[in-house]
Design a protein around this motif. Structure first.
Motif, PDB file in Angstrom:
ATOM      1  N   LEU A 196      -2.102   0.224   1.704  1.00  0.00           N
ATOM      2  CA  LEU A 196      -2.338   1.249   0.693  1.00  0.00           C
ATOM      3  C   LEU A 196      -3.787   1.208   0.197  1.00  0.00           C
ATOM      4  O   LEU A 196      -4.454   2.255   0.100  1.00  0.00           O
ATOM      5  CB  LEU A 196      -1.388   1.064  -0.487  1.00  0.00           C
ATOM      6  N   GLU A 197      -4.266   0.020  -0.120  1.00  0.00           N
ATOM      7  CA  GLU A 197      -5.625  -0.113  -0.642  1.00  0.00           C
ATOM      8  C   GLU A 197      -6.660   0.381   0.351  1.00  0.00           C
ATOM      9  O   GLU A 197      -7.723   0.902  -0.035  1.00  0.00           O
ATOM     10  CB  GLU A 197      -5.899  -1.579  -0.995  1.00  0.00           C
ATOM     11  N   ARG A 199      -6.088   2.780   2.510  1.00  0.00           N
ATOM     12  CA  ARG A 199      -5.772   4.188   2.809  1.00  0.00           C
ATOM     13  C   ARG A 199      -5.351   4.370   4.263  1.00  0.00           C
ATOM     14  O   ARG A 199      -5.718   5.345   4.921  1.00  0.00           O
ATOM     15  CB  ARG A 199      -6.959   5.097   2.489  1.00  0.00           C
ATOM     16  N   LEU A 230       2.491   4.939  -6.415  1.00  0.00           N
ATOM     17  CA  LEU A 230       2.197   5.743  -5.224  1.00  0.00           C
ATOM     18  C   LEU A 230       1.879   7.209  -5.501  1.00  0.00           C
ATOM     19  O   LEU A 230       1.458   7.922  -4.586  1.00  0.00           O
ATOM     20  CB  LEU A 230       3.395   5.695  -4.264  1.00  0.00           C
ATOM     21  N   SER A 232      -0.397   8.977  -6.756  1.00  0.00           N
ATOM     22  CA  SER A 232      -1.721   9.552  -6.516  1.00  0.00           C
ATOM     23  C   SER A 232      -2.166   9.414  -5.062  1.00  0.00           C
ATOM     24  O   SER A 232      -3.250   9.881  -4.697  1.00  0.00           O
ATOM     25  CB  SER A 232      -2.762   8.887  -7.427  1.00  0.00           C
ATOM     26  N   TYR A 233      -1.324   8.804  -4.234  1.00  0.00           N
ATOM     27  CA  TYR A 233      -1.687   8.608  -2.826  1.00  0.00           C
ATOM     28  C   TYR A 233      -1.454   9.907  -2.060  1.00  0.00           C
ATOM     29  O   TYR A 233      -0.471  10.604  -2.273  1.00  0.00           O
ATOM     30  CB  TYR A 233      -0.852   7.475  -2.220  1.00  0.00           C
ATOM     31  N   ASP A 234      -2.330  10.223  -1.133  1.00  0.00           N
ATOM     32  CA  ASP A 234      -2.279  11.500  -0.425  1.00  0.00           C
ATOM     33  C   ASP A 234      -1.384  11.412   0.816  1.00  0.00           C
ATOM     34  O   ASP A 234      -1.857  11.516   1.953  1.00  0.00           O
ATOM     35  CB  ASP A 234      -3.695  11.928  -0.031  1.00  0.00           C
TER      36      ASP A 234
END
Length: 242
Positions: A196-197, A199, A230, A232-234
């Motif tokens: 996640l960090e 991307r 999560l 705000s993750y695209d």
């Protein structure tokens, strides 16, 4: 003091993700839902949590779950008939999760998510020999390769830079939502946090098999914790599969 107002930025559903692209909700054909009654219950509860579309992906794994288009379409019809009888309007379809092992054959006509996106997995303990060639051959045939739950492949846990190799081959990554909840243990959570960090994920999904999964996932969603982690993750679930 107690308040009825939600905390700022707290979202208690999963509409922000919307489309579940990996689950085992079809009845009686793999290690997921055992029957249509359980399937309908799980689907109803997931819908209540905010999922608007389900792309079910039963295993195709020759040694354990030798499914094909017939077994999967038959199970999907059972669920659709059950949903109709229950008066539930749910957008549901099916593809497959392919185990890439010595029995897997690259060919046209594999069961894919819409747009020729194919979901693959490997053993958690060792990388499939020749996986680079398999991915290359799939891409030559026009498939978009999605690697299911990369955070769970223990053979890469001490070699995190190896994940870049898959990305360089054009592989897309799908996060299991339960990983960030700690369901699979601290090591899997650590790796999911790393991915996640950096991307490296493209999609997220439940990989839901049973009510125990649902209980943990529901708690994370309704508490607002999953959105906080999560939201705000695209992720591309809606963009590609709505």
């Amino acid at each position: 003091m107690f308040t009825f107002f939600k905390k700022k930025n707290q979202v208690e559903d999963v509409e922000w993700l919307g489309v579940d692209i990996h689950s085992h909700l079809l009845p009686g054909i793999d290690d997921g839902s055992p029957d249509v009654v359980q399937s309908l219950s799980l689907i109803k509860q997931l819908s209540d949590l905010g999922f608007s579309k389900f792309l079910c992906t039963p295993h195709i794994f020759e040694e354990l779950y030798p499914n094909d288009a017939n077994t999967i379409s038959s199970a999907l019809k059972e669920v659709k008939d059950g949903l109709e009888s229950s008066g539930l309007e749910v957008d549901i379809a099916a593809a497959a999760e392919y185990m890439i092992d010595e029995n897997f054959q690259v060919k046209d006509g594999l069961l894919c998510l819409p747009g020729k996106y194919i979901l693959i997995e490997m053993s958690y303990l060792s990388e499939t020999p020749g996986i680079d060639q398999v991915i290359f051959d799939l891409k030559i045939l026009g498939y978009h390769v999605i690697l299911a739950h990369p955070e769970r492949y223990a053979f890469n846990h001490q070699y995190l830079a190896r994940f870049n190799r898959y990305k360089e081959m054009g592989v897309m990554f799908q996060l299991n939502l339960l990983a960030v909840c700690g369901y699979y243990g601290n090591e899997v959570k650590r790796v999911s946090d790393y991915l996640l960090e950096n991307r490296l994920y493209d999609f997220a999904a439940t990989d839901l098999h049973h009510s125990r999964h649902l209980h943990v996932l529901s708690a994370a969603i309704t508490s607002g914790a999953l959105y906080k982690k999560l939201g705000s993750y695209d992720f591309k679930n809606k963009e590609i599969f709505s």
